[in-house]
Design a protein around this motif. Structure first.
Motif, PDB file in Angstrom:
ATOM      1  N   ARG A  81       9.266  15.401   4.135  1.00  0.00           N
ATOM      2  CA  ARG A  81       8.375  14.283   4.402  1.00  0.00           C
ATOM      3  C   ARG A  81       8.025  13.698   3.058  1.00  0.00           C
ATOM      4  NH1 ARG A  81       5.832  13.611   8.933  1.00  0.00           N
ATOM      5  NH2 ARG A  81       6.111  15.040  10.629  1.00  0.00           N
ATOM      6  N   GLY A  82       7.752  12.408   3.055  1.00  0.00           N
ATOM      7  CA  GLY A  82       7.402  11.809   1.783  1.00  0.00           C
ATOM      8  C   GLY A  82       6.531  10.590   1.953  1.00  0.00           C
ATOM      9  N   GLU A  83       5.938  10.210   0.842  1.00  0.00           N
ATOM     10  CA  GLU A  83       5.122   9.004   0.806  1.00  0.00           C
ATOM     11  C   GLU A  83       5.216   8.405  -0.583  1.00  0.00           C
ATOM     12  OE1 GLU A  83       0.439   7.757   0.828  1.00  0.00           O
ATOM     13  OE2 GLU A  83       1.075   9.318   2.215  1.00  0.00           O
ATOM     14  N   VAL A  84       5.357   7.099  -0.626  1.00  0.00           N
ATOM     15  CA  VAL A  84       5.243   6.384  -1.893  1.00  0.00           C
ATOM     16  C   VAL A  84       4.090   5.411  -1.719  1.00  0.00           C
ATOM     17  CG1 VAL A  84       6.998   4.662  -1.267  1.00  0.00           C
ATOM     18  CG2 VAL A  84       6.427   5.018  -3.658  1.00  0.00           C
TER      19      VAL A  84
ATOM     20  N   THR B 158       0.810  -1.216   0.000  1.00  0.00           N
ATOM     21  CA  THR B 158       0.000   0.000   0.000  1.00  0.00           C
ATOM     22  C   THR B 158       0.843   1.267   0.000  1.00  0.00           C
ATOM     23  OG1 THR B 158      -1.715  -1.190   1.200  1.00  0.00           O
ATOM     24  CG2 THR B 158      -1.887   1.205   1.174  1.00  0.00           C
ATOM     25  N   ARG B 159       1.678   1.445   1.054  1.00  0.00           N
ATOM     26  CA  ARG B 159       2.437   2.702   1.142  1.00  0.00           C
ATOM     27  C   ARG B 159       3.605   2.602   2.119  1.00  0.00           C
ATOM     28  NH1 ARG B 159      -1.779   3.471   4.358  1.00  0.00           N
ATOM     29  NH2 ARG B 159      -1.375   4.073   6.507  1.00  0.00           N
ATOM     30  N   VAL B 160       4.528   3.544   1.936  1.00  0.00           N
ATOM     31  CA  VAL B 160       5.626   3.791   2.863  1.00  0.00           C
ATOM     32  C   VAL B 160       5.671   5.305   3.045  1.00  0.00           C
ATOM     33  CG1 VAL B 160       8.108   3.614   3.298  1.00  0.00           C
ATOM     34  CG2 VAL B 160       6.947   1.804   2.003  1.00  0.00           C
ATOM     35  N   THR B 161       5.594   5.764   4.306  1.00  0.00           N
ATOM     36  CA  THR B 161       5.636   7.192   4.619  1.00  0.00           C
ATOM     37  C   THR B 161       6.838   7.440   5.515  1.00  0.00           C
ATOM     38  OG1 THR B 161       3.233   7.230   4.562  1.00  0.00           O
ATOM     39  CG2 THR B 161       4.300   9.111   5.587  1.00  0.00           C
ATOM     40  N   TRP B 162       7.575   8.522   5.255  1.00  0.00           N
ATOM     41  CA  TRP B 162       8.780   8.808   6.031  1.00  0.00           C
ATOM     42  C   TRP B 162       8.905  10.301   6.308  1.00  0.00           C
ATOM     43  CZ3 TRP B 162       8.711   8.085   0.816  1.00  0.00           C
ATOM     44  CH2 TRP B 162       9.296   9.077   0.032  1.00  0.00           C
ATOM     45  N   ARG B 163       9.840  10.614   7.216  1.00  0.00           N
ATOM     46  CA  ARG B 163      10.210  12.007   7.476  1.00  0.00           C
ATOM     47  C   ARG B 163      11.691  12.035   7.762  1.00  0.00           C
ATOM     48  NH1 ARG B 163      10.619  13.728  13.003  1.00  0.00           N
ATOM     49  NH2 ARG B 163      10.293  11.971  14.390  1.00  0.00           N
TER      50      ARG B 163
ATOM     51  N   ILE C  67       6.617  14.175  -2.176  1.00  0.00           N
ATOM     52  CA  ILE C  67       7.639  14.656  -1.240  1.00  0.00           C
ATOM     53  C   ILE C  67       7.382  16.123  -0.951  1.00  0.00           C
ATOM     54  CG2 ILE C  67      10.097  15.063  -0.850  1.00  0.00           C
ATOM     55  CD1 ILE C  67      10.673  12.739  -2.751  1.00  0.00           C
ATOM     56  N   SER C  68       7.333  16.479   0.337  1.00  0.00           N
ATOM     57  CA  SER C  68       7.172  17.861   0.768  1.00  0.00           C
ATOM     58  C   SER C  68       8.454  18.291   1.455  1.00  0.00           C
ATOM     59  CB  SER C  68       5.995  17.992   1.733  1.00  0.00           C
ATOM     60  OG  SER C  68       4.799  17.609   1.084  1.00  0.00           O
ATOM     61  N   VAL C  69       9.001  19.415   0.992  1.00  0.00           N
ATOM     62  CA  VAL C  69      10.272  19.915   1.511  1.00  0.00           C
ATOM     63  C   VAL C  69      10.050  21.269   2.159  1.00  0.00           C
ATOM     64  CG1 VAL C  69      12.632  20.594   0.909  1.00  0.00           C
ATOM     65  CG2 VAL C  69      11.526  18.715  -0.313  1.00  0.00           C
ATOM     66  N   GLU C  70      10.637  21.442   3.330  1.00  0.00           N
ATOM     67  CA  GLU C  70      10.624  22.719   4.023  1.00  0.00           C
ATOM     68  C   GLU C  70      11.966  23.395   3.740  1.00  0.00           C
ATOM     69  OE1 GLU C  70       9.323  25.826   5.766  1.00  0.00           O
ATOM     70  OE2 GLU C  70       8.053  24.059   5.951  1.00  0.00           O
ATOM     71  N   PRO C  71      12.027  24.285   2.729  1.00  0.00           N
ATOM     72  CA  PRO C  71      13.310  24.910   2.388  1.00  0.00           C
ATOM     73  C   PRO C  71      13.772  25.847   3.502  1.00  0.00           C
ATOM     74  CG  PRO C  71      11.546  25.821   1.037  1.00  0.00           C
ATOM     75  CD  PRO C  71      10.938  24.760   1.902  1.00  0.00           C
ATOM     76  N   ARG C  72      14.991  25.615   3.950  1.00  0.00           N
ATOM     77  CA  ARG C  72      15.526  26.424   5.047  1.00  0.00           C
ATOM     78  C   ARG C  72      16.661  27.335   4.600  1.00  0.00           C
ATOM     79  NH1 ARG C  72      15.275  21.534   9.345  1.00  0.00           N
ATOM     80  NH2 ARG C  72      13.034  21.578   9.612  1.00  0.00           N
TER      81      ARG C  72
END
Length: 172
Positions: free
Chosen positions: A83-86, A69-74, A102-107
């Motif tokens: 953070r991401g999910e496949v 189904t899925r793999v979610t990570w941070r 994939i969601s990226v918080e640019p710093r």
């Protein structure tokens, strides 16, 4: 937070695509930006990624993982967090849609420039293409981890056997 979403259809069953994706150590074999991946624990990985001479190391916690189904990570650490999910979905007999978000918080300024240029999206699209070539070329997975992770915690692979209600086992 900036989000990249790309998908691809691969000509293998969901189980095969998912099983191969759980073999993180194999990522450097087909992903050009992944230098190495170490599986520290079932829910923790250490990554070295890079493009040309630039390298970045980080740890990622697998937050949720459900077979087929899925793999979610941070990511963990101080640098640009992501953070991401496949996710995996059957599209036809023996075919699977693989969706990466994939969601990226640019710093840093360079993080913002990379996202604004569309480079992140192109890299994810290219790496998914490499995954497609790799798994379709093999035709089968090179291993599997079928465990479940919820909220960052690994669930037991097998349920505990029921406890006996007999206070002492008979002797004799």
């Amino acid at each position: 937070m900036n989000t990249v979403e790309e998908s691809i259809e691969v000509a293998v069953p969901v189980r095969t695509a998912y099983n191969q994706w759980t073999q993180f150590k194999s990522f450097p074999r087909f992903m050009s930006t992944v230098r190495s991946v170490e599986q520290v624990r079932p829910n923790l990985t250490r990554w070295v990624v890079g493009f040309g001479p630039v390298r970045h190391e980080f740890e990622a916690e697998i937050v949720d993982q459900v077979p087929d189904t899925r793999v979610t990570w941070r990511s963990l650490g101080r640098r640009a967090g992501h953070r991401g999910e496949v996710s995996f979905r059957a599209t036809a007999a023996g075919r699977t849609a693989v969706l990466v978000r994939i969601s990226v918080e640019p710093r840093r300024v360079t993080d913002r420039l990379v996202h604004a240029s569309g480079l992140s999206s192109r890299v994810v699209r290219a790496e998914l293409g490499h995954f497609k070539e790799f798994i379709e070329g093999l035709g089968q997975e090179g291993g599997a981890w079928r465990g479940v992770i919820r909220g960052g915690h690994v669930e037991p692979l097998e349920a505990e056997p029921p406890r006996s209600r007999v206070p002492h086992w008979p002797v004799g």
